[in-house]
Design a protein around this motif. Structure first.
Motif, short mmCIF file in Angstrom:
data_model
loop_
_atom_site.label_atom_id
_atom_site.label_comp_id
_atom_site.label_asym_id
_atom_site.label_seq_id
_atom_site.Cartn_x
_atom_site.Cartn_y
_atom_site.Cartn_z
N GLU A 58 0.83 -1.20 0.00
CA GLU A 58 0.00 0.00 0.00
C GLU A 58 0.87 1.25 0.00
O GLU A 58 0.37 2.37 0.10
N ASN A 59 2.18 1.06 -0.14
CA ASN A 59 3.13 2.17 -0.10
C ASN A 59 3.58 2.49 -1.53
O ASN A 59 4.25 1.69 -2.17
N ASP A 60 3.19 3.66 -2.02
CA ASP A 60 3.50 4.03 -3.40
C ASP A 60 5.00 4.11 -3.65
O ASP A 60 5.48 3.74 -4.74
N GLN A 61 5.77 4.60 -2.67
CA GLN A 61 7.20 4.72 -2.85
C GLN A 61 7.85 3.34 -2.95
O GLN A 61 8.73 3.10 -3.77
N ALA A 62 7.39 2.41 -2.10
CA ALA A 62 7.91 1.04 -2.15
C ALA A 62 7.58 0.39 -3.48
O ALA A 62 8.42 -0.31 -4.09
N ALA A 63 6.37 0.63 -3.97
CA ALA A 63 5.96 0.07 -5.25
C ALA A 63 6.83 0.60 -6.39
O ALA A 63 7.29 -0.15 -7.25
N SER A 64 7.07 1.90 -6.37
CA SER A 64 7.90 2.53 -7.41
C SER A 64 9.33 2.00 -7.37
O SER A 64 9.92 1.67 -8.41
N THR A 65 9.88 1.90 -6.16
CA THR A 65 11.25 1.40 -6.02
C THR A 65 11.36 -0.05 -6.51
O THR A 65 12.29 -0.42 -7.23
N PHE A 66 10.40 -0.88 -6.12
CA PHE A 66 10.39 -2.29 -6.53
C PHE A 66 10.35 -2.40 -8.06
O PHE A 66 11.14 -3.15 -8.67
N CYS A 67 9.44 -1.67 -8.68
CA CYS A 67 9.27 -1.79 -10.14
C CYS A 67 10.52 -1.36 -10.89
O CYS A 67 10.83 -1.91 -11.95
N ARG A 68 11.25 -0.40 -10.36
CA ARG A 68 12.44 0.09 -11.06
C ARG A 68 13.70 -0.70 -10.71
O ARG A 68 14.62 -0.79 -11.52
N ALA A 69 13.75 -1.27 -9.51
CA ALA A 69 14.98 -1.93 -9.07
C ALA A 69 15.02 -3.42 -9.37
O ALA A 69 16.10 -3.99 -9.50
N VAL A 70 13.86 -4.07 -9.47
CA VAL A 70 13.84 -5.49 -9.80
C VAL A 70 14.10 -5.64 -11.30
O VAL A 70 13.38 -5.07 -12.13
N ASP A 71 15.12 -6.40 -11.62
CA ASP A 71 15.59 -6.51 -13.01
C ASP A 71 14.88 -7.65 -13.73
O ASP A 71 15.46 -8.68 -14.03
N SER A 72 13.60 -7.47 -13.99
CA SER A 72 12.81 -8.49 -14.67
C SER A 72 12.03 -7.88 -15.82
O SER A 72 11.81 -6.67 -15.86
N ALA A 73 11.60 -8.74 -16.74
CA ALA A 73 10.85 -8.26 -17.90
C ALA A 73 9.50 -7.68 -17.50
O ALA A 73 8.96 -6.83 -18.20
N GLY A 74 8.94 -8.15 -16.37
CA GLY A 74 7.68 -7.62 -15.88
C GLY A 74 7.74 -7.39 -14.39
O GLY A 74 8.18 -8.27 -13.64
#
Length: 390
Positions: free
Chosen positions: A296-312
């Motif tokens: 529910e944390n927008d900052q955590a979501a943003s960090t995860f999406c940019r830092a995890v090196d996966s196709a999706g």
């Protein structure tokens, strides 16, 4: 024959046949991916440059026991202007041949050569084709880790694909319990043998006493076996009463469990102290296919999406959404976890490359010797164009 293999072979199971046919219609309705201008520049007066999408050429697609792939790839190849040679698993040879014959019969009624889409039946044929780098432009393997690695080690032709489907769901410290249960369970049980099914559940340690037991109970109710690290295993002592299958379906994990594509109702569980630890764990153990965060944390979501090196990388959504049909591609030729040309589900856009086209309209043509210090300078002015005007 295993149940997972039977499910892959049986075109009559569920809505697989209707979905296969719908995929053809969906691809046919998509815009033509070739001939599209993605860059246009006026280099000089009457000298224009265009970058234009075009087919890759001849595709060699090798897949295992999924006969519907013949139709999926044929539709994508024809629409994108690529010829294709297809090799399915030996378990579906006769189905593959019948589907190929039907496609050839259809093509015979068009301007496209009837052998534009061909199938082969044996490994010997595959081995011979893998040596023909002058004639085949791209190899796309779909299947097990061993199949993909074998292809990659056996040819000089470029290979596009993925070796594993090691997908993860991370339950962040702000995860909503209901969302955590829905996303974790669906990611695992919707189709366990698919490459986009979750194989690892990463749990923030702050959730071990509240959210995790509820998620574990829901997974056990769905007959999923849990391979837990020490902390996540100890936290399940709070379950009361214990699910009836607890003793048979819960055990301590081993290090190799976190690099294993289970392809069944089994999931590995690990607890981590922070978002950064979760990202580091996923990047070290995943196959860079698809990973999801529940938060529910927008900052955590943003960090995860940019830092995890996966196709999706997904937020509060099941990993099972990683699919060409669900993305609106009509269908897909496969999943690519590489970092060159195409990534993720590969649809029409992943089956085209581009070329540069230049036209001089000058009365004497153009030569490079006219440009440079003390001579003409390049204009480099953008041209608004979606198609090549010649």
């Amino acid at each position: 024959m295993s149940d997972s293999l039977l499910k892959r072979l049986d075109l009559g199971r569920g809505d697989k046949w209707d979905s296969m046919l719908q995929g053809i219609s969906d691809v046919a309705a998509l815009p033509d991916p070739t001939g599209i201008v993605t860059y246009a520049m006026e280099l000089d007066s009457d000298l224009d440059l265009y970058r234009v999408s075009c087919p890759i050429g001849v595709l060699l697609v090798i897949f295992e026991a999924r006969p519907e792939v013949v139709v999926n790839i044929a539709a994508l190849a024809i629409k994108s202007g690529n010829a294709a040679i297809l090799k399915g698993g030996k378990e579906s040879n006769r189905t593959t041949l019948l589907l190929s014959d039907a496609i050839s019969a259809g093509l015979a009624q068009t301007a496209v050569p009837e052998k534009y889409i061909q199938t082969i039946q044996t490994r010997t044929e595959v081995a011979s084709l893998l040596e023909l780098d002058d004639y085949i432009d791209l190899v796309i393997p779909r299947g097990s880790n061993s199949l993909v690695k074998s292809i990659q080690n056996s040819t000089r032709i470029p290979v596009m694909g993925h070796a594993d489907g090691l997908c993860s769901v991370y339950l962040d410290e702000s995860a909503d319990k209901a969302k955590a249960i829905r996303v974790a369970v669906d990611s695992k049980i919707d189709y366990p043998s698919a490459c986009n099914a979750a194989e690892t559940l990463v749990v923030h340690e702050s959730l071990l006493q509240a959210v995790w037991p509820a998620v574990a109970k829901a997974l056990l109710e769905a007959n999923v076996r849990l391979l837990c690290d020490s902390a996540s295993l100890s936290a399940l002592d709070s379950l009361s009463p214990l699910p009836s299958n607890f003793k048979t379906h819960v055990r301590h994990s081993k290090p190799e469990d976190y690099t294993t594509e289970h392809l069944s109702l089994v999931i590995s569980v690990v607890s981590v102290p922070s978002l950064q630890s979760a990202i580091e764990f996923i990047n070290a153990h995943s196959s860079h296919h698809t990973d999801s965060i529940v938060t529910e944390n927008d900052q955590a979501a943003s960090t995860f999406c940019r830092a995890v090196d996966s196709a999706g990388t997904f937020i509060n959504a099941s990993t099972r959404f990683a699919d060409g049909f669900r993305y609106g591609f009509g269908t897909e030729v496969g999943i690519s976890t590489g970092r060159i040309h195409a990534r993720g589900p590969v649809g029409l856009e992943g089956l085209v490359i581009y070329k540069y086209m230049m036209k001089s309209k000058g009365p004497q043509g153009h030569i490079v010797g006219e440009f440079g210090a003390g001579k003409k300078q390049f204009k480099h002015q953008r041209i608004q164009a979606t198609t090549v005007p010649f």
